[in-house]
Design an enzyme around this catalytic site. Structure first.
Site, PDB file in Angstrom:
ATOM      1  N   VAL A 124      26.498  -0.028  36.431  1.00  0.00           N
ATOM      2  CA  VAL A 124      27.062  -0.783  37.559  1.00  0.00           C
ATOM      3  C   VAL A 124      28.514  -0.366  37.799  1.00  0.00           C
ATOM      4  O   VAL A 124      28.905  -0.020  38.918  1.00  0.00           O
ATOM      5  CB  VAL A 124      26.962  -2.308  37.297  1.00  0.00           C
ATOM      6  CG1 VAL A 124      27.692  -3.098  38.375  1.00  0.00           C
ATOM      7  CG2 VAL A 124      25.501  -2.738  37.249  1.00  0.00           C
TER       8      VAL A 124
ATOM      9  N   CYS B  22      17.985  -5.657  32.722  1.00  0.00           N
ATOM     10  CA  CYS B  22      18.240  -6.854  33.536  1.00  0.00           C
ATOM     11  C   CYS B  22      17.109  -7.877  33.549  1.00  0.00           C
ATOM     12  O   CYS B  22      17.323  -9.035  33.180  1.00  0.00           O
ATOM     13  CB  CYS B  22      18.556  -6.447  34.969  1.00  0.00           C
ATOM     14  SG  CYS B  22      20.096  -5.560  35.075  1.00  0.00           S
TER      15      CYS B  22
ATOM     16  N   GLY C  38       0.859  -3.023  35.331  1.00  0.00           N
ATOM     17  CA  GLY C  38       1.063  -2.022  34.285  1.00  0.00           C
ATOM     18  C   GLY C  38       1.329  -2.669  32.951  1.00  0.00           C
ATOM     19  O   GLY C  38       0.680  -3.641  32.561  1.00  0.00           O
TER      20      GLY C  38
HETATM   21  C1  UDX Z   1      16.520  -4.695  38.426  1.00  0.00           C
HETATM   22  C2  UDX Z   1      16.616  -5.257  39.858  1.00  0.00           C
HETATM   23  O1  UDX Z   1      15.589  -4.645  40.657  1.00  0.00           O
HETATM   24  C3  UDX Z   1      17.997  -4.994  40.440  1.00  0.00           C
HETATM   25  O2  UDX Z   1      18.093  -5.594  41.726  1.00  0.00           O
HETATM   26  C4  UDX Z   1      19.054  -5.606  39.504  1.00  0.00           C
HETATM   27  O3  UDX Z   1      20.347  -5.345  39.987  1.00  0.00           O
HETATM   28  C5  UDX Z   1      18.891  -5.036  38.102  1.00  0.00           C
HETATM   29  O4  UDX Z   1      17.569  -5.266  37.629  1.00  0.00           O
HETATM   30  P1  UDX Z   1      16.228  -2.297  37.331  1.00  0.00           P
HETATM   31  O5  UDX Z   1      16.328  -2.975  36.001  1.00  0.00           O
HETATM   32  O6  UDX Z   1      16.975  -1.033  37.550  1.00  0.00           O
HETATM   33  O7  UDX Z   1      16.667  -3.279  38.502  1.00  0.00           O
HETATM   34  O8  UDX Z   1      14.667  -1.976  37.527  1.00  0.00           O
HETATM   35  P2  UDX Z   1      13.511  -2.360  38.562  1.00  0.00           P
HETATM   36  O9  UDX Z   1      13.288  -1.242  39.496  1.00  0.00           O
HETATM   37  O10 UDX Z   1      13.715  -3.695  39.137  1.00  0.00           O
HETATM   38  O11 UDX Z   1      12.258  -2.406  37.549  1.00  0.00           O
HETATM   39  C6  UDX Z   1      12.264  -3.326  36.457  1.00  0.00           C
HETATM   40  C7  UDX Z   1      11.035  -3.170  35.614  1.00  0.00           C
HETATM   41  O12 UDX Z   1       9.887  -3.653  36.284  1.00  0.00           O
HETATM   42  C8  UDX Z   1      10.697  -1.740  35.207  1.00  0.00           C
HETATM   43  O13 UDX Z   1      10.266  -1.711  33.865  1.00  0.00           O
HETATM   44  C9  UDX Z   1       9.566  -1.358  36.147  1.00  0.00           C
HETATM   45  O14 UDX Z   1       8.734  -0.354  35.626  1.00  0.00           O
HETATM   46  C10 UDX Z   1       8.842  -2.678  36.261  1.00  0.00           C
HETATM   47  N1  UDX Z   1       8.053  -2.821  37.503  1.00  0.00           N
HETATM   48  C11 UDX Z   1       8.667  -2.788  38.716  1.00  0.00           C
HETATM   49  C12 UDX Z   1       6.679  -3.045  37.424  1.00  0.00           C
HETATM   50  O15 UDX Z   1       6.103  -3.085  36.335  1.00  0.00           O
HETATM   51  N2  UDX Z   1       5.981  -3.208  38.581  1.00  0.00           N
HETATM   52  C13 UDX Z   1       6.567  -3.173  39.811  1.00  0.00           C
HETATM   53  O16 UDX Z   1       5.860  -3.349  40.812  1.00  0.00           O
HETATM   54  C14 UDX Z   1       7.945  -2.967  39.874  1.00  0.00           C
END
Ligand code: UDX
Length: 430
Positions: free
Chosen positions: A14, A258, A251
């Site tokens: 960030v 986060c 999945g």
């Molecule tokens: C997240 C939030 O999206 C973001 O807005 C915040 O600022 C920080 O946290 P991030 O941790 O980078 O971002 O990942 P994100 O893309 O949200 O994915 C989080 C997790 O969920 C990953 O492990 C991803 O693989 C999983 N995921 C995401 C799923 O299993 N299915 C989905 O449909 C989407």
């Protein structure tokens, strides 16, 4: 107009993204981190994290950026001070140690007239507490704001430059003006609210996303039993705009720095105020169950500890080298302790993977080499490049042809054409 003099305290995903992007708007940016080694690396243009576009944006704006270890000087030389330090879970509790260390530096070195902006995700009520502490020393001339960041790893630069909204929490509405000016180049709805509302918006957003994922994972588990393909179900329901198609990928559950942490924290702070958040607890339980279910599936097909496994993907999602709270890492550990020999490959996360997996597994730098003489390929992260690997080559070098697709990225019928038995999550086995 004078350039804004901005300080970023904390150079993680960030902090670096916000600092470098604000420098690209023409501001003068100082980036501070208590880790001197990390600052030295950055100074030399070596980024300790993999984040697309970030180093390029740094190269074109480095005349506006200074890395500074001396915190008292950094505070003195800046006007708008962003706190972007990481917070972490320690034994299931949110630790704000780094955050309050940064606040302690401000208590020592701040001067009236400065603006302190909290970007780290902090529990509801924290900003009020920070404002009290700082104003007690420096009076009402210190402005405190909370300005949550919604960027995703792997897409951080674009998410910062083209956000869906900007949330600014302040005590008095006019105190938002300097931040609104700072963000004037960003075309997005800007919402000015009070501290607690801003803090709650951040938690609610992340926990809602987590809920969506656990929801579709629960449906996937049902689809497994009914013999239906959850990706088709998700497509069908996602066309309803009230539901939306995003975050409906079933999945092995959500990971990263986060979503799991914010979910845990919201559960804890709900309980602290006497509320039992049953939905949030289920979201967590379903998420933890996905990893176990997947391991169970592998064991039930191959037999406990029987065979050598090739794993593609260690990061918590495609597009990042981050392995914090990665379900892939959890799965590798569990398979390992169930007696399997595991070879692993990841396009960017090998080095971070080595730090947590040590020599319990064998690391490879090529996807085909990883699966040579193995009995099953486990695709644990949704890296787009995995779809480009020639499956006929994969099939050729493997001992047996089992493919476990933890993220449902492959078309089962295509995989089948290469002679594989295919196992997805919430999809018919073929
Ligand atoms: C997240 C939030 O999206 C973001 O807005 C915040 O600022 C920080 O946290 P991030 O941790 O980078 O971002 O990942 P994100 O893309 O949200 O994915 C989080 C997790 O969920 C990953 O492990 C991803 O693989 C999983 N995921 C995401 C799923 O299993 N299915 C989905 O449909 C989407």
């Amino acid at each position: 107009m004078d350039k804004n003099r901005i300080l970023i305290i904390g150079s993680g995903y960030v902090g670096l993204t916000v600092g470098i992007a604000l420098a690209s708007f023409g501001n003068h940016v100082i980036i501070h981190d208590k880790d001197e080694y990390k600052l030295d690396l950055l100074q030399k243009g070596n980024f300790p994290i993999y984040e697309p576009l970030l180093s390029e944006m740094f190269e074109s704006n480095k005349s506006n950026i200074v890395f500074m270890h001396d915190i008292s000087r950094a505070i003195k030389e800046s006007h708008i001070l962003f706190i972007t330090v990481g917070t972490e879970l320690v034994d299931g509790n949110l630790s704000l140690t780094n955050f309050y260390e940064a606040i302690a530096s401000l208590e020592k070195h701040l001067e009236p007239g400065k603006i302190v902006v909290i970007k780290s995700t902090v529990p509801v009520g924290t900003t009020d507490n920070v404002r009290e502490r700082l104003q007690k020393i420096y009076g009402k001339e210190i402005i405190v704001a909370v300005n949550p960041e919604f960027l995703r790893e792997g897409n951080a630069v674009n998410d910062f430059l083209y956000p869906e909204r900007i949330i600014i929490g302040v005590e008095h509405e006019e105190e938002s003006i300097p931040l609104l000016q700072l963000y004037s180049k960003i075309d997005a709805p800007k919402l000015v609210v009070d501290f607690k509302t801003a803090e709650m918006i951040k938690y609610t957003s992340n926990v809602f996303l987590a809920t969506k994922i656990s929801f579709i994972n629960e449906i996937a588990n049902l689809c497994d039993l009914f013999g239906i393909d959850v990706t088709k179900v998700a497509e069908g329901v996602g066309l309803d705009r009230r539901i939306g198609k995003d975050f409906l990928k079933a999945g092995i559950g959500f990971g990263g720095s986060c979503l799991p942490k914010d979910l845990m924290t919201l559960i804890k702070i709900s309980e602290n105020v006497g509320y039992n958040p049953t939905l949030l607890k289920s979201v967590k339980e379903i998420n933890e169950g996905q990893v176990r279910r997947f391991v169970y599936k592998v064991i039930s097909v191959l037999g406990q500890g029987r065979g050598i496994l090739g794993v593609w993907g260690l990061s918590f999602k495609g597009g990042t080298d981050d392995v914090r709270f990665s379900p892939s890492i959890e799965i590798v550990k569990m398979l390992n302790s169930n007696g399997f020999r595991v070879n692993v490959y990841d396009p960017k996360a090998i080095e971070n993977g080595k730090k947590v997996l040590g020599n319990s597994v064998d690391f490879y730098y090529d996807p085909i080499e990883t699966v040579k003489n193995t009995d099953a390929l486990l695709v644990l992260t949704d890296w787009p490049e995995f779809l480009e690997v020639d499956l006929s080559k994969v099939a050729e070098v493997m001992n047996k042809r089992y493919l476990f697709d933890a993220r449902n990225i492959f078309d089962p019928m295509q995989v089948r054409q290469h002679g594989f038995s295919y196992f997805g999550v919430g999809r018919k086995n073929v």
